[in-house]
Design a protein around this motif. Structure first.
Motif, PDB file in Angstrom:
ATOM      1  N   PHE A 206       0.823  -1.216   0.000  1.00 12.32           N
ATOM      2  CA  PHE A 206       0.000   0.000   0.000  1.00 12.32           C
ATOM      3  C   PHE A 206       0.855   1.263   0.000  1.00 12.32           C
ATOM      4  N   GLU A 207       1.873   1.292   0.847  1.00 11.70           N
ATOM      5  CA  GLU A 207       2.693   2.500   0.998  1.00 11.70           C
ATOM      6  C   GLU A 207       3.434   2.886  -0.280  1.00 11.70           C
ATOM      7  N   GLU A 208       3.698   1.927  -1.141  1.00 13.42           N
ATOM      8  CA  GLU A 208       4.416   2.228  -2.373  1.00 13.42           C
ATOM      9  C   GLU A 208       3.559   3.012  -3.363  1.00 13.42           C
ATOM     10  N   TYR A 209       2.246   2.859  -3.287  1.00  8.50           N
ATOM     11  CA  TYR A 209       1.368   3.643  -4.165  1.00  8.50           C
ATOM     12  C   TYR A 209       1.532   5.131  -3.874  1.00  8.50           C
ATOM     13  N   ALA A 210       1.564   5.495  -2.596  1.00  6.02           N
ATOM     14  CA  ALA A 210       1.726   6.903  -2.221  1.00  6.02           C
ATOM     15  C   ALA A 210       3.099   7.412  -2.635  1.00  6.02           C
ATOM     16  N   LEU A 211       4.140   6.613  -2.413  1.00  4.39           N
ATOM     17  CA  LEU A 211       5.498   7.024  -2.794  1.00  4.39           C
ATOM     18  C   LEU A 211       5.622   7.261  -4.295  1.00  4.39           C
TER      19      LEU A 211
ATOM     20  N   PHE B 102       8.831  -7.732  -0.405  1.00  3.64           N
ATOM     21  CA  PHE B 102       8.496  -6.446   0.210  1.00  3.64           C
ATOM     22  C   PHE B 102       9.682  -5.875   0.989  1.00  3.64           C
ATOM     23  N   ASN B 103      10.425  -6.732   1.664  1.00  4.14           N
ATOM     24  CA  ASN B 103      11.581  -6.275   2.430  1.00  4.14           C
ATOM     25  C   ASN B 103      12.614  -5.617   1.505  1.00  4.14           C
ATOM     26  N   GLN B 104      12.906  -6.261   0.375  1.00  6.25           N
ATOM     27  CA  GLN B 104      13.859  -5.686  -0.582  1.00  6.25           C
ATOM     28  C   GLN B 104      13.335  -4.366  -1.143  1.00  6.25           C
ATOM     29  N   SER B 105      12.079  -4.348  -1.511  1.00  5.94           N
ATOM     30  CA  SER B 105      11.473  -3.152  -2.083  1.00  5.94           C
ATOM     31  C   SER B 105      11.449  -2.003  -1.079  1.00  5.94           C
ATOM     32  N   TYR B 106      11.069  -2.316   0.150  1.00  6.31           N
ATOM     33  CA  TYR B 106      11.024  -1.292   1.201  1.00  6.31           C
ATOM     34  C   TYR B 106      12.420  -0.733   1.476  1.00  6.31           C
ATOM     35  N   THR B 107      13.418  -1.608   1.548  1.00  5.86           N
ATOM     36  CA  THR B 107      14.781  -1.177   1.823  1.00  5.86           C
ATOM     37  C   THR B 107      15.263  -0.203   0.750  1.00  5.86           C
ATOM     38  N   LYS B 108      14.984  -0.500  -0.518  1.00  3.54           N
ATOM     39  CA  LYS B 108      15.388   0.380  -1.625  1.00  3.54           C
ATOM     40  C   LYS B 108      14.740   1.756  -1.516  1.00  3.54           C
ATOM     41  N   LYS B 109      13.570   1.806  -0.899  1.00  2.00           N
ATOM     42  CA  LYS B 109      12.830   3.067  -0.812  1.00  2.00           C
ATOM     43  C   LYS B 109      12.976   3.745   0.542  1.00  2.00           C
ATOM     44  N   GLY B 110      13.843   3.206   1.389  1.00  2.00           N
ATOM     45  CA  GLY B 110      14.086   3.816   2.688  1.00  2.00           C
ATOM     46  C   GLY B 110      12.990   3.538   3.699  1.00  2.00           C
TER      47      GLY B 110
ATOM     48  N   THR C 135      10.818   0.586   6.219  1.00  2.00           N
ATOM     49  CA  THR C 135      11.088  -0.609   7.015  1.00  2.00           C
ATOM     50  C   THR C 135       9.900  -1.550   6.924  1.00  2.00           C
ATOM     51  N   PHE C 136      10.155  -2.751   6.444  1.00  2.00           N
ATOM     52  CA  PHE C 136       9.106  -3.767   6.358  1.00  2.00           C
ATOM     53  C   PHE C 136       8.825  -4.328   7.748  1.00  2.00           C
ATOM     54  N   HIS C 137       7.548  -4.577   8.031  1.00  5.63           N
ATOM     55  CA  HIS C 137       7.134  -5.323   9.226  1.00  5.63           C
ATOM     56  C   HIS C 137       5.857  -6.068   8.842  1.00  5.63           C
ATOM     57  N   GLU C 138       5.470  -7.012   9.653  1.00  2.00           N
ATOM     58  CA  GLU C 138       4.352  -7.896   9.285  1.00  2.00           C
ATOM     59  C   GLU C 138       2.977  -7.234   9.379  1.00  2.00           C
ATOM     60  N   HIS C 139       2.936  -5.964   9.723  1.00  2.00           N
ATOM     61  CA  HIS C 139       1.653  -5.264   9.794  1.00  2.00           C
ATOM     62  C   HIS C 139       1.519  -4.181   8.716  1.00  2.00           C
ATOM     63  N   ILE C 140       2.452  -4.187   7.745  1.00  2.00           N
ATOM     64  CA  ILE C 140       2.315  -3.205   6.665  1.00  2.00           C
ATOM     65  C   ILE C 140       0.983  -3.458   5.943  1.00  2.00           C
ATOM     66  N   PRO C 141       0.328  -2.400   5.467  1.00  2.00           N
ATOM     67  CA  PRO C 141      -0.889  -2.619   4.695  1.00  2.00           C
ATOM     68  C   PRO C 141      -0.562  -3.164   3.304  1.00  2.00           C
ATOM     69  N   VAL C 142      -1.306  -4.182   2.916  1.00  2.00           N
ATOM     70  CA  VAL C 142      -1.106  -4.840   1.632  1.00  2.00           C
ATOM     71  C   VAL C 142      -2.386  -4.704   0.810  1.00  2.00           C
ATOM     72  N   VAL C 143      -2.225  -4.331  -0.453  1.00  2.00           N
ATOM     73  CA  VAL C 143      -3.349  -4.232  -1.376  1.00  2.00           C
ATOM     74  C   VAL C 143      -3.523  -5.604  -2.023  1.00  2.00           C
ATOM     75  N   CYS C 144      -4.624  -6.257  -1.699  1.00  2.00           N
ATOM     76  CA  CYS C 144      -4.937  -7.574  -2.266  1.00  2.00           C
ATOM     77  C   CYS C 144      -5.957  -7.375  -3.376  1.00  2.00           C
ATOM     78  N   GLU C 145      -5.580  -7.767  -4.561  1.00  2.00           N
ATOM     79  CA  GLU C 145      -6.393  -7.542  -5.752  1.00  2.00           C
ATOM     80  C   GLU C 145      -6.746  -8.881  -6.387  1.00  2.00           C
ATOM     81  N   GLU C 146      -8.028  -9.059  -6.699  1.00  2.00           N
ATOM     82  CA  GLU C 146      -8.468 -10.240  -7.435  1.00  2.00           C
ATOM     83  C   GLU C 146      -8.925  -9.797  -8.811  1.00  2.00           C
ATOM     84  N   PHE C 147      -8.710 -10.662  -9.806  1.00  8.95           N
ATOM     85  CA  PHE C 147      -9.034 -10.304 -11.176  1.00  8.95           C
ATOM     86  C   PHE C 147      -9.463 -11.535 -11.961  1.00  8.95           C
ATOM     87  N   GLU C 148     -10.019 -11.270 -13.131  1.00  9.29           N
ATOM     88  CA  GLU C 148     -10.353 -12.346 -14.058  1.00  9.29           C
ATOM     89  C   GLU C 148      -9.801 -11.983 -15.423  1.00  9.29           C
TER      90      GLU C 148
END
Length: 146
Positions: free
Chosen positions: A50-55, A119-127, A129-142
C-alpha cells in the motif's frame, strides 16, 4: 503483440469497452512465469504494498479496472478485469488469497515467505522498514481476453 495492438483487437471484439481505459504492466518478479499463470487462470490475484502507491503517486487499483498484462519483453499476453480490492495487514492475508495468487505450492506459508522477501527488498530500496503489519493491497481479477 504490443499492448495497443491487443487493446484494438479487444475493443473490436468487445465494443462495449471502447470508452474504457487500461493500465499496462508486468509483474515485478518473474514476469513471464506469473503472466503464464495468469493466462492459464491459475493466478487470479496479486498483492502489492500500500505504501508504495503513495510514494510513486499512483492510484490504488479499483474494481472494474482493466489491465493489460505484459511479459518480460513488454509483449501483451492478456487483459484482466479487477473484481475485488481490499487493503489488509500483511499478517492477515488469508489462505484463500495465497491460493488465488497461484504461486509455488499455493500455500499461505509459501506466500508469506516470498512476499516477505520481496516487500523487504522493495522497502529497503525506498528507505522504508518492512514489518508484518504493513498494509497490503490484495487484488483479485479475471482474464477477459487473451
Amino acid at each position: 503483440m504490443k499492448e495497443q495492438q491487443m487493446w484494438h483487437e479487444f475493443i473490436s471484439a468487445h465494443p462495449e469497452y471502447q470508452n474504457k481505459t487500461y493500465q499496462a504492466w508486468s509483474y515485478g518478479v518473474e514476469p513471464d512465469e506469473l503472466a503464464r499463470l495468469t493466462i492459464e487462470n491459475i493466478k487470479t490475484a496479486t498483492a502489492s504494498a500500500f505504501e508504495e502507491y503513495a510514494l510513486e503517486n499512483e492510484a490504488l487499483p479499483e474494481e472494474g479496472e482493466l489491465n493489460i498484462i505484459l511479459d518480460a519483453n513488454e509483449e501483451a499476453v492478456c487483459i484482466t478485469k479487477t473484481i475485488k480490492v481490499t487493503v489488509i495487514p500483511f499478517i492477515e492475508v488469508s489462505n484463500e488469497h495465497a491460493y488465488k495468487e497461484g504461486e509455488g505450492d499455493r500455500s499461505l506459508h509459501y506466500w508469506r515467505a516470498v512476499h516477505k522477501e520481496f516487500f523487504n527488498q522493495s522497502y529497503t530500496k525506498k528507505g522504508l522498514t518492512f514489518h508484518e503489519h504493513i498494509p497490503v493491497v490484495c487484488e483479485e481479477f479475471e482474464v477477459i481476453y487473451k
